[in-house]
Design a protein around this motif. Structure first.
Motif, PDB file in Angstrom:
ATOM      1  N   VAL A 202      -2.786 -79.891  29.575  1.00 24.30           N
ATOM      2  CA  VAL A 202      -2.563 -78.559  30.230  1.00 24.30           C
ATOM      3  C   VAL A 202      -1.356 -77.798  30.349  1.00 24.30           C
ATOM      4  O   VAL A 202      -0.623 -78.576  31.270  1.00 24.30           O
ATOM      5  CB  VAL A 202      -3.652 -78.320  31.500  1.00 24.30           C
ATOM      6  N   TYR A 203      -1.088 -76.916  29.497  1.00 23.55           N
ATOM      7  CA  TYR A 203       0.202 -76.192  29.490  1.00 23.55           C
ATOM      8  C   TYR A 203       0.767 -76.029  30.964  1.00 23.55           C
ATOM      9  O   TYR A 203       2.015 -76.169  31.368  1.00 23.55           O
ATOM     10  CB  TYR A 203       0.370 -75.098  28.627  1.00 23.55           C
ATOM     11  N   GLU A 204      -0.233 -75.374  31.638  1.00 19.90           N
ATOM     12  CA  GLU A 204       0.270 -74.918  33.035  1.00 19.90           C
ATOM     13  C   GLU A 204       0.554 -76.015  34.102  1.00 19.90           C
ATOM     14  O   GLU A 204       1.395 -76.037  34.941  1.00 19.90           O
ATOM     15  CB  GLU A 204      -1.027 -73.971  33.851  1.00 19.90           C
ATOM     16  N   GLU A 205      -0.107 -76.978  33.928  1.00 17.99           N
ATOM     17  CA  GLU A 205       0.067 -78.331  34.723  1.00 17.99           C
ATOM     18  C   GLU A 205       1.361 -79.194  34.165  1.00 17.99           C
ATOM     19  O   GLU A 205       2.224 -79.543  34.959  1.00 17.99           O
ATOM     20  CB  GLU A 205      -1.203 -79.354  34.733  1.00 17.99           C
ATOM     21  N   LEU A 206       1.483 -79.194  32.815  1.00 20.03           N
ATOM     22  CA  LEU A 206       2.703 -79.646  32.120  1.00 20.03           C
ATOM     23  C   LEU A 206       3.990 -79.105  32.743  1.00 20.03           C
ATOM     24  O   LEU A 206       5.121 -79.799  32.928  1.00 20.03           O
ATOM     25  CB  LEU A 206       2.675 -79.759  30.690  1.00 20.03           C
ATOM     26  N   HIS A 207       4.055 -77.786  33.064  1.00 20.31           N
ATOM     27  CA  HIS A 207       5.244 -77.314  33.453  1.00 20.31           C
ATOM     28  C   HIS A 207       5.306 -76.870  35.053  1.00 20.31           C
ATOM     29  O   HIS A 207       6.303 -76.482  35.592  1.00 20.31           O
ATOM     30  CB  HIS A 207       5.440 -75.788  32.740  1.00 20.31           C
ATOM     31  N   ASP A 208       4.460 -77.700  35.797  1.00 22.93           N
ATOM     32  CA  ASP A 208       4.328 -77.591  37.238  1.00 22.93           C
ATOM     33  C   ASP A 208       4.992 -79.032  37.822  1.00 22.93           C
ATOM     34  O   ASP A 208       4.764 -80.051  37.396  1.00 22.93           O
ATOM     35  CB  ASP A 208       2.918 -77.691  37.604  1.00 22.93           C
ATOM     36  N   VAL A 209       5.889 -78.810  38.791  1.00 27.04           N
ATOM     37  CA  VAL A 209       6.671 -79.906  39.131  1.00 27.04           C
ATOM     38  C   VAL A 209       5.821 -81.080  39.789  1.00 27.04           C
ATOM     39  O   VAL A 209       6.251 -82.220  39.966  1.00 27.04           O
ATOM     40  CB  VAL A 209       7.794 -79.351  40.152  1.00 27.04           C
ATOM     41  N   VAL A 236       8.353 -91.935  34.327  1.00 24.28           N
ATOM     42  CA  VAL A 236       7.633 -91.078  34.060  1.00 24.28           C
ATOM     43  C   VAL A 236       8.109 -89.400  34.732  1.00 24.28           C
ATOM     44  O   VAL A 236       8.304 -88.614  33.865  1.00 24.28           O
ATOM     45  CB  VAL A 236       6.006 -91.237  34.334  1.00 24.28           C
ATOM     46  N   PRO A 237       8.130 -89.347  35.997  1.00 21.43           N
ATOM     47  CA  PRO A 237       8.763 -88.109  36.373  1.00 21.43           C
ATOM     48  C   PRO A 237      10.069 -87.868  35.838  1.00 21.43           C
ATOM     49  O   PRO A 237      10.359 -86.462  35.535  1.00 21.43           O
ATOM     50  CB  PRO A 237       8.950 -88.588  37.952  1.00 21.43           C
ATOM     51  N   CYS A 238      11.171 -88.672  35.480  1.00 21.07           N
ATOM     52  CA  CYS A 238      12.157 -88.297  34.935  1.00 21.07           C
ATOM     53  C   CYS A 238      12.005 -87.878  33.484  1.00 21.07           C
ATOM     54  O   CYS A 238      12.826 -87.182  32.964  1.00 21.07           O
ATOM     55  CB  CYS A 238      13.071 -89.565  34.921  1.00 21.07           C
ATOM     56  N   ILE A 239      11.158 -88.666  32.823  1.00 20.21           N
ATOM     57  CA  ILE A 239      10.881 -88.364  31.467  1.00 20.21           C
ATOM     58  C   ILE A 239      10.340 -86.955  31.424  1.00 20.21           C
ATOM     59  O   ILE A 239      10.715 -86.184  30.511  1.00 20.21           O
ATOM     60  CB  ILE A 239      10.001 -89.343  30.907  1.00 20.21           C
ATOM     61  N   TRP A 240       9.366 -86.627  32.119  1.00 18.83           N
ATOM     62  CA  TRP A 240       8.925 -85.167  32.481  1.00 18.83           C
ATOM     63  C   TRP A 240      10.094 -84.325  32.550  1.00 18.83           C
ATOM     64  O   TRP A 240      10.167 -83.102  31.824  1.00 18.83           O
ATOM     65  CB  TRP A 240       7.827 -84.919  33.495  1.00 18.83           C
ATOM     66  N   PHE A 241      10.853 -84.360  33.488  1.00 23.91           N
ATOM     67  CA  PHE A 241      12.015 -83.278  33.682  1.00 23.91           C
ATOM     68  C   PHE A 241      12.883 -83.469  32.706  1.00 23.91           C
ATOM     69  O   PHE A 241      13.348 -82.128  32.119  1.00 23.91           O
ATOM     70  CB  PHE A 241      12.878 -83.974  34.942  1.00 23.91           C
ATOM     71  N   ASN A 248      13.153 -74.450  31.893  1.00 24.14           N
ATOM     72  CA  ASN A 248      11.727 -73.962  31.915  1.00 24.14           C
ATOM     73  C   ASN A 248      10.959 -74.166  33.032  1.00 24.14           C
ATOM     74  O   ASN A 248       9.869 -73.360  33.399  1.00 24.14           O
ATOM     75  CB  ASN A 248      11.263 -74.884  30.532  1.00 24.14           C
ATOM     76  N   ILE A 249      11.320 -75.281  33.818  1.00 26.01           N
ATOM     77  CA  ILE A 249      10.566 -75.508  35.091  1.00 26.01           C
ATOM     78  C   ILE A 249      10.616 -74.610  35.922  1.00 26.01           C
ATOM     79  O   ILE A 249       9.815 -73.923  36.530  1.00 26.01           O
ATOM     80  CB  ILE A 249      10.973 -76.897  35.554  1.00 26.01           C
ATOM     81  N   MET A 254       8.462 -69.309  38.605  1.00 26.44           N
ATOM     82  CA  MET A 254       8.775 -67.926  39.197  1.00 26.44           C
ATOM     83  C   MET A 254       7.835 -67.073  38.444  1.00 26.44           C
ATOM     84  O   MET A 254       7.533 -66.267  39.064  1.00 26.44           O
ATOM     85  CB  MET A 254      10.439 -67.665  38.890  1.00 26.44           C
ATOM     86  N   ILE A 255       7.740 -66.961  37.060  1.00 26.83           N
ATOM     87  CA  ILE A 255       6.992 -65.809  36.506  1.00 26.83           C
ATOM     88  C   ILE A 255       5.922 -66.399  35.653  1.00 26.83           C
ATOM     89  O   ILE A 255       5.148 -65.531  35.004  1.00 26.83           O
ATOM     90  CB  ILE A 255       8.100 -64.914  35.804  1.00 26.83           C
ATOM     91  N   LYS A 256       5.639 -67.791  35.202  1.00 25.33           N
ATOM     92  CA  LYS A 256       4.414 -68.262  34.601  1.00 25.33           C
ATOM     93  C   LYS A 256       4.539 -67.747  33.195  1.00 25.33           C
ATOM     94  O   LYS A 256       3.657 -67.631  32.440  1.00 25.33           O
ATOM     95  CB  LYS A 256       3.306 -67.825  35.003  1.00 25.33           C
ATOM     96  N   TYR A 257       5.861 -67.339  32.512  1.00 24.18           N
ATOM     97  CA  TYR A 257       6.154 -67.089  31.148  1.00 24.18           C
ATOM     98  C   TYR A 257       7.240 -67.347  30.818  1.00 24.18           C
ATOM     99  O   TYR A 257       7.966 -67.576  31.602  1.00 24.18           O
ATOM    100  CB  TYR A 257       5.374 -65.434  31.173  1.00 24.18           C
TER     101      TYR A 257
END
Length: 322
Positions: A202-209, A236-241, A248-249, A254-257
């Protein structure tokens, strides 16, 4: 943001964009995430030596465009598996023999936009060459559609940054129904195939901390079950970051776009089409708890946050709602 206005995170004052004027983000006070710990992180994984032969099969990643950015896909897979070119696109070919995600280097995942771009014979015709589970990239159509159009403008028409709001309106009002149809088509094409759903990325989850690292842990498990060597879970957390990137995070927080000039709006009628489409989709997906939960979240987000645009184009003519 339903009225097209952005809210200062510190004082609650609104900065209007309802007149179409663009507001510099530097003029808006923001509260950013504290990512200090992520900045200090390191990845311990030592990738294995590349093999000339392997027994693994690539995992399909079907996704409506911009639901999983190509650069993010490649970075995630490269870091999780240690395969330099582990994440490939179905449409990339090379003289070295690469074709349809198969070539001289091992492929872990293969991104594809079937059925938007039809694959001859569909995925079942290639079932002997791919892992029997797929990972579907998914994103709220409210943001996926304008991001996709903007991406096309940049790639094919020389646009730099965010396309003009009037340009978005024209394209939206001419192609809205077709875009909704394309977005829905992925689910029907893949759920009716012989493959099973490994997960929805899920895009929105993937970009959530908080949710992003959890999503990658699930993806890591699927890669491991498919026979790939994977990084230890602690990495994994570091790979995600590293894969998503700090800018992008913060922007998603801030604006979800991904663009800053304006939030793409929709007419009231288009909002109702979104909600009706998702409601029908939820009813048809009752047996799939994960998907129905995602779709219901998207419906709630649209209901609460969609920006209603009073300007639309009808048969090419600019109209303003009274």
């Amino acid at each position: 943001q339903s009225d097209g206005k952005r809210v200062s995170q510190s004082d609650g004052k609104r900065v209007s964009q309802s007149d179409g004027k663009r507001v510099a983000q530097s003029d808006i006070k923001r509260v950013e995430l504290n990512l200090t710990e992520f900045r200090k992180c390191t990845v311990s994984f030592q990738p294995p030596k590349a093999q000339s032969k392997w027994n693994t099969k690539p995992i399909w990643i079907p996704a409506f465009p911009t639901s999983l950015k190509d650069s993010v896909h490649k970075s995630i897979i490269s870091q999780l598996t240690g395969l330099t070119a582990g994440g490939k696109s179905y449409y990339t070919s090379a003289k070295s023999g690469l074709r349809y995600c198969h070539g001289k280097t091992e492929t872990a995942t293969c991104s594809i936009v079937h059925p938007m771009v039809e694959m001859a014979g569909g995925p079942d015709e290639k079932s002997d060459l791919f892992f029997p589970e797929y990972v579907m990239g998914i994103r709220n159509p409210m943001t996926a559609m304008p991001a996709f159009i903007n991406e096309k403008q940049i790639k094919y028409h020389g646009e730099t940054g965010q396309m003009s709001e009037d340009g978005w309106r024209k394209f939206r009002d001419e192609h809205f129904n077709g875009l909704i149809r394309d977005w829905k088509s992925f689910f029907k094409a893949w759920t009716s195939s012989s493959y099973t759903t490994g997960m929805y990325l899920v895009y929105e989850e993937l970009h959530d901390v908080d949710q992003g690292p959890k999503a990658l842990k699930r993806l890591r498990s699927i890669l491991r079950n498919a026979g790939f060597v994977v990084a230890p879970e602690v990495d994994v957390p570091c790979i995600w970051f590293n894969a998503i990137g700090e800018d992008n995070i913060q922007q998603n927080h801030m604006i979800k776009y991904e663009y800053k000039d304006y939030i793409p709006g929709y007419t009231k009628a288009q909002k109702e089409i979104f909600l009706t489409t998702l409601s029908t989709f939820v009813d048809k997906s009752k047996g799939n708890e994960e998907l129905t939960s995602i779709l219901q979240t998207y419906s709630n987000t649209i209901m609460q946050t969609i920006r209603i645009d009073e300007i639309e184009y009808v048969n090419g003519t600019l109209m303003t709602s009274q």
